[in-house]
Scaffold this motif. Structure first.
Motif, PDB file in Angstrom:
ATOM      1  N   LEU A   1       0.840  -1.190   0.000  1.00  0.00           N
ATOM      2  CA  LEU A   1       0.000   0.000   0.000  1.00  0.00           C
ATOM      3  C   LEU A   1       0.880   1.247   0.000  1.00  0.00           C
ATOM      4  O   LEU A   1       1.829   1.345   0.785  1.00  0.00           O
ATOM      5  N   TYR A   2       0.569   2.189  -0.881  1.00  0.00           N
ATOM      6  CA  TYR A   2       1.214   3.497  -0.851  1.00  0.00           C
ATOM      7  C   TYR A   2       0.280   4.473  -0.141  1.00  0.00           C
ATOM      8  O   TYR A   2      -0.933   4.441  -0.351  1.00  0.00           O
ATOM      9  N   VAL A   3       0.856   5.337   0.682  1.00  0.00           N
ATOM     10  CA  VAL A   3       0.071   6.300   1.447  1.00  0.00           C
ATOM     11  C   VAL A   3       0.619   7.698   1.208  1.00  0.00           C
ATOM     12  O   VAL A   3       1.820   7.938   1.377  1.00  0.00           O
ATOM     13  N   ALA A   4      -0.258   8.620   0.802  1.00  0.00           N
ATOM     14  CA  ALA A   4       0.133  10.016   0.595  1.00  0.00           C
ATOM     15  C   ALA A   4      -0.099  10.794   1.889  1.00  0.00           C
ATOM     16  O   ALA A   4      -1.226  10.850   2.381  1.00  0.00           O
ATOM     17  N   ASN A   5       0.979  11.388   2.415  1.00  0.00           N
ATOM     18  CA  ASN A   5       0.920  12.135   3.665  1.00  0.00           C
ATOM     19  C   ASN A   5       1.041  13.632   3.400  1.00  0.00           C
ATOM     20  O   ASN A   5       2.063  14.107   2.901  1.00  0.00           O
ATOM     21  N   ILE A   6       0.004  14.391   3.751  1.00  0.00           N
ATOM     22  CA  ILE A   6       0.003  15.832   3.543  1.00  0.00           C
ATOM     23  C   ILE A   6       0.952  16.536   4.503  1.00  0.00           C
ATOM     24  O   ILE A   6       1.628  17.500   4.155  1.00  0.00           O
ATOM     25  N   VAL A   7       0.996  16.091   5.751  1.00  0.00           N
ATOM     26  CA  VAL A   7       1.799  16.626   6.859  1.00  0.00           C
ATOM     27  C   VAL A   7       1.208  17.930   7.403  1.00  0.00           C
ATOM     28  O   VAL A   7       0.752  17.989   8.535  1.00  0.00           O
TER      29      VAL A   7
END
Length: 286
Positions: free
Chosen positions: A55-61
């Protein structure tokens, strides 16, 4: 289905009964399987890579439109273990993702970024027509055409045959967020302004409303011919192909958001990024 003839006072009534093969469709439910730790940082989107089985996860932060370079992509296993927290760094506020061949396409505020899946390095970028764009979700059709929604300006961009352009501008898009290519002729669109799931004919660009009443529509995934749609506020809905809607889960009272989800068919696993709770939660669809 078989017909039963019933005699009542000389009148003939026809009644129907269901055979064993035609039992009413059971309601779907979600059963929690796992959740990650909370070391993710405002996870907005999750994407299952079938080839890499990860799984790839996009983190805005930070903020959703910050141009701070703090955003990153994580890799998480299918049992919820964070394998590489900062696999790709240097992004701003990454959101939707899509895969074609050896590239991960990610929206990053006003640009689309192509990342090499072999090494996690950004290889190419495409800017929106202006830096006030808010590129959100990504979908890639089976021919490799990449689409990206601009939620703030009601546009859909397209990258086809190396040409990057505004493909649809305004109309009945109503602030599109979630996109899902279905083959090459149809696309499902989550229209946030009207809380609806719409079907878009790719050739004519005509939109047909499938279901509404879902507030901040976000992620869209296919389950056979049906769909699961997330409402960022904290709900998941099961939508049948003919538009019947069922609420699967509601975490609004716990203040747990449901951002851009994905589905792992082989495990019947619905994976939900919780945004401000900084983790993924996975449910088995039953």
């Amino acid at each position: 289905m078989r017909l039963l003839t019933v005699l009542l006072g000389g009148s003939v009534l026809l009644a129907t009964t269901l055979t064993a093969f035609e039992s009413p469709k059971k309601e779907k439910k979600l059963v929690k399987v796992w959740e990650t730790d909370s070391t993710l940082s405002v996870p907005e989107s999750v994407l299952y890579d079938t080839k890499g089985n990860v799984l790839y996860v996009a983190n805005i932060v930070g903020k959703s439109d910050s141009l701070d370079g703090d955003g990153f992509i994580s890799k998480v296993s299918l049992d919820g273990k964070i394998e590489n927290l900062k696999w790709t760094t240097g992004l701003n506020a990454p959101k939707g993702m899509g895969i074609h061949k050896n590239r991960l396409y990610v929206t990053d505020v006003y640009r689309l970024v192509a990342i090499n899946l072999s090494n996690g390095q950004a290889e190419q970028t495409w800017d929106a027509v202006d830096k006030k764009a808010f590129l959100n979700d990504v979908t890639v059709d089976k021919d490799g055409t990449v689409y990206a929604s601009d939620s703030r300006n009601s546009k859909i961009y397209r990258l086809k045959d190396s040409k990057w352009e505004v493909w649809i501008d305004g109309g009945d898009l109503n602030n599109p967020n979630g996109l899902l290519a279905v083959g090459t002729k149809k696309m499902m669109v989550g229209s946030t302004k009207i809380g609806a799931l719409q079907s878009l004919d790719v050739e004519t660009k005509q939109l047909t409303k499938i279901a509404d009443g879902m507030a901040n529509t976000d992620g869209i995934v296919a389950v056979g011919k049906d769909y699961i749609v997330s409402d960022w506020s904290g709900r998941l809905f099961y939508i049948t192909a003919d538009g019947q809607k069922q609420l699967l889960i509601d975490t609004r009272t716990e203040k747990v958001n449901s951002a851009d989800i994905d589905y792992v068919p082989s495990k019947k696993l619905v994976v939900v990024p919780t945004f401000f709770k900084n983790k993924l939660v996975a449910y088995r669809l039953e």
